[in-house]
Every structure is written in C-alpha cells, then in structure tokens.
Design a protein around this motif. Sequence first.
Motif, mmCIF file in Angstrom:
data_model
loop_
_atom_site.group_PDB
_atom_site.id
_atom_site.type_symbol
_atom_site.label_atom_id
_atom_site.label_comp_id
_atom_site.label_asym_id
_atom_site.label_seq_id
_atom_site.Cartn_x
_atom_site.Cartn_y
_atom_site.Cartn_z
ATOM 1 N N GLY A 66 0.789 -1.217 0.000
ATOM 2 C CA GLY A 66 0.000 0.000 0.000
ATOM 3 C C GLY A 66 0.823 1.270 0.000
ATOM 4 N N ILE A 67 1.839 1.336 0.840
ATOM 5 C CA ILE A 67 2.632 2.561 0.960
ATOM 6 C C ILE A 67 4.004 2.207 1.512
ATOM 7 C CG2 ILE A 67 1.771 3.061 3.294
ATOM 8 C CD1 ILE A 67 1.831 6.048 2.550
ATOM 9 N N VAL A 68 5.006 2.968 1.094
ATOM 10 C CA VAL A 68 6.378 2.782 1.571
ATOM 11 C C VAL A 68 6.904 4.138 2.014
ATOM 12 C CG1 VAL A 68 8.703 1.997 1.005
ATOM 13 C CG2 VAL A 68 6.726 0.900 -0.075
ATOM 14 N N PHE A 69 7.558 4.186 3.181
ATOM 15 C CA PHE A 69 8.071 5.473 3.658
ATOM 16 C C PHE A 69 9.301 5.257 4.536
ATOM 17 C CE2 PHE A 69 4.540 4.020 6.295
ATOM 18 C CZ PHE A 69 5.101 3.983 7.571
ATOM 19 N N SER A 86 15.691 6.347 10.880
ATOM 20 C CA SER A 86 15.345 5.245 11.778
ATOM 21 C C SER A 86 15.130 3.929 11.018
ATOM 22 C CB SER A 86 14.085 5.586 12.570
ATOM 23 O OG SER A 86 13.634 4.480 13.321
ATOM 24 N N ARG A 87 14.209 3.952 10.024
ATOM 25 C CA ARG A 87 13.920 2.716 9.307
ATOM 26 C C ARG A 87 13.074 3.005 8.072
ATOM 27 N NH1 ARG A 87 11.475 3.153 14.129
ATOM 28 N NH2 ARG A 87 9.207 2.936 14.323
ATOM 29 N N THR A 88 13.029 2.049 7.175
ATOM 30 C CA THR A 88 12.164 2.094 6.000
ATOM 31 C C THR A 88 11.064 1.062 6.194
ATOM 32 O OG1 THR A 88 13.985 2.768 4.555
ATOM 33 C CG2 THR A 88 12.039 1.827 3.497
ATOM 34 N N TRP A 104 11.859 -2.789 6.083
ATOM 35 C CA TRP A 104 12.713 -3.143 4.959
ATOM 36 C C TRP A 104 14.177 -2.916 5.309
ATOM 37 C CZ3 TRP A 104 11.808 -0.754 -0.570
ATOM 38 C CH2 TRP A 104 12.414 -1.570 -1.524
ATOM 39 N N MET A 105 14.464 -1.741 5.871
ATOM 40 C CA MET A 105 15.805 -1.406 6.327
ATOM 41 C C MET A 105 15.661 -0.751 7.694
ATOM 42 S SD MET A 105 17.452 0.218 2.837
ATOM 43 C CE MET A 105 18.972 0.626 3.699
ATOM 44 N N SER A 107 17.949 1.326 11.007
ATOM 45 C CA SER A 107 19.147 1.819 11.672
ATOM 46 C C SER A 107 19.285 1.114 13.015
ATOM 47 C CB SER A 107 19.045 3.335 11.889
ATOM 48 O OG SER A 107 19.992 3.770 12.837
ATOM 49 N N ASN A 108 20.470 0.699 13.354
ATOM 50 C CA ASN A 108 20.677 0.026 14.637
ATOM 51 C C ASN A 108 20.277 0.910 15.808
ATOM 52 O OD1 ASN A 108 21.650 -2.278 13.421
ATOM 53 N ND2 ASN A 108 23.782 -1.607 13.480
ATOM 54 N N LEU A 109 20.359 2.232 15.620
ATOM 55 C CA LEU A 109 20.015 3.146 16.700
ATOM 56 C C LEU A 109 18.533 3.097 17.045
ATOM 57 C CD1 LEU A 109 22.089 6.279 15.580
ATOM 58 C CD2 LEU A 109 22.683 4.596 17.329
ATOM 59 N N SER A 110 17.709 2.679 16.103
ATOM 60 C CA SER A 110 16.261 2.751 16.313
ATOM 61 C C SER A 110 15.728 1.640 17.198
ATOM 62 C CB SER A 110 15.538 2.717 14.964
ATOM 63 O OG SER A 110 15.723 1.456 14.352
ATOM 64 N N THR A 111 16.507 0.607 17.443
ATOM 65 C CA THR A 111 16.015 -0.504 18.274
ATOM 66 C C THR A 111 16.904 -0.780 19.481
ATOM 67 O OG1 THR A 111 17.221 -2.062 16.862
ATOM 68 C CG2 THR A 111 14.913 -1.670 16.339
ATOM 69 N N ALA A 112 17.955 -0.003 19.640
ATOM 70 C CA ALA A 112 18.868 -0.273 20.750
ATOM 71 C C ALA A 112 18.173 -0.146 22.106
ATOM 72 C CB ALA A 112 20.059 0.680 20.678
ATOM 73 N N TRP A 113 17.162 0.714 22.197
ATOM 74 C CA TRP A 113 16.489 0.971 23.465
ATOM 75 C C TRP A 113 15.372 -0.018 23.760
ATOM 76 C CZ3 TRP A 113 11.277 1.671 23.320
ATOM 77 C CH2 TRP A 113 10.705 1.917 22.067
ATOM 78 N N LYS A 114 14.911 -0.752 22.749
ATOM 79 C CA LYS A 114 13.710 -1.567 22.908
ATOM 80 C C LYS A 114 13.915 -2.679 23.934
ATOM 81 C CE LYS A 114 11.086 -1.075 18.627
ATOM 82 N NZ LYS A 114 9.796 -0.877 19.313
#
Length: 202
Positions: A66-69, A86-88, A104-105, A107-114
């Motif tokens: 439907g959509i990609v961002f 952060s991510r695709t 799809w892609m 960044s490692n920074l976007s999940t380091a805190w999870k």
Amino acid sequence: MSFTDLFIGILFLFLILVAALILMQREAVKREKTETQTMAEQIRQLQAKLDKAPKPQPDLPAFRLGIVFNIYQRSADFDGGGWTYSRTVRVFRSPDGHCINTVWMRSNLSTAWKPPTASEDIPTDAQQDLFRTFEPCGISASGDHWESGSETGNMKRITPILYGGYAVLHKKEGDEKLEMQYRVLGIYDDYFRGHASAAQHG
C-alpha cells in the motif's frame, strides 16, 4: 464360351470394381471434407462465445503493498541537531482494512532501546491462530497512531509526501518523547491517496 470371352468378362468386371472403388473414395473424401468444415465452423462459433464470455478475475493476494516510507526522528526538545534515519517501512493492506507493517531497512540506533520481547508474548505451536489475526490499519491517508508496551505514537499527514508527529518511547529509565517524520517513497493503494489527492487539487 471361349477363353477370350471369359477374359473380356473378367476384365469388364474388374473395370467396374475399380470405377466403384474410385467413386467410393471420392465420396469418402468429400464427406470427410464436409465434416472437417463443419467441425471447423463449430470450433469457430465456440471460440467466439468464449471470447464474448466475461473473463474471470485473477485471485488477488490477501495483502497488497500500500505505501512505503522512511521514518526519521529527533529529540522532542530540539537542540539544533538534525533528523536521524530510523527505518524504511512497507505497509501491506488487505481489502478488509487490516495492515501488516514490515521493516525493509533499519538503523541500529532505532532498536537499541527496545526491551526484549517477553516469553508470554511469543506464540507457541499451539497458538497458530495468533499468526492469522491482524489489527486494523493504524496508518491511513490522514495519519497514523499506535500504542504498544514499548511505545506510543501519533502522526498527522502534513503534505502528500510527509507525515509529522511524536512518539513516546517507554524505556526502563523513563519515557522519552521523540519528534518523528514519515517521508513517503511510494503509494500503491488508493486507500493512502485520499489526503494526497485533496492536497494536490485543493
């Protein structure tokens, strides 16, 4: 009866037999030609009916792209720093209004805190039905919203190619508020074009 008369009689019968065979062969060829032409006409008529008959529509997949961002983020207390990728994300939507978001892609920074996924939140073999349940689409042509154990967010469509808003990350050290953007790369479902079309023609 002389031998000559007998020979002539046999020859005469032979000629009659040959003539009969020739006539029979011609009749068979003529009949076969007629049958072939009749069959060809029937095939042509059948093909014409098939061509006029409505074609069955091919089966559509349950979910279609439907959509990609791209998602960008920065601290809510903006101190002059720029946006961080952060991510695709690709969003697949079903006709009944459910969505599957796939990264799809990233960044490692976007999940380091999870926080790690709790064992009770991971479906077992006995819970296969959980894999077949989907939540209604959070993202739409006008915005996006979500709420989970790790984050809460709300986005508004600003332009045909940009969503803007905030997300709150629920870290163990405490909540952190981020400013976020969706920068649209492609739209493939009319469900996500509503706001874009209005903005372009407004």
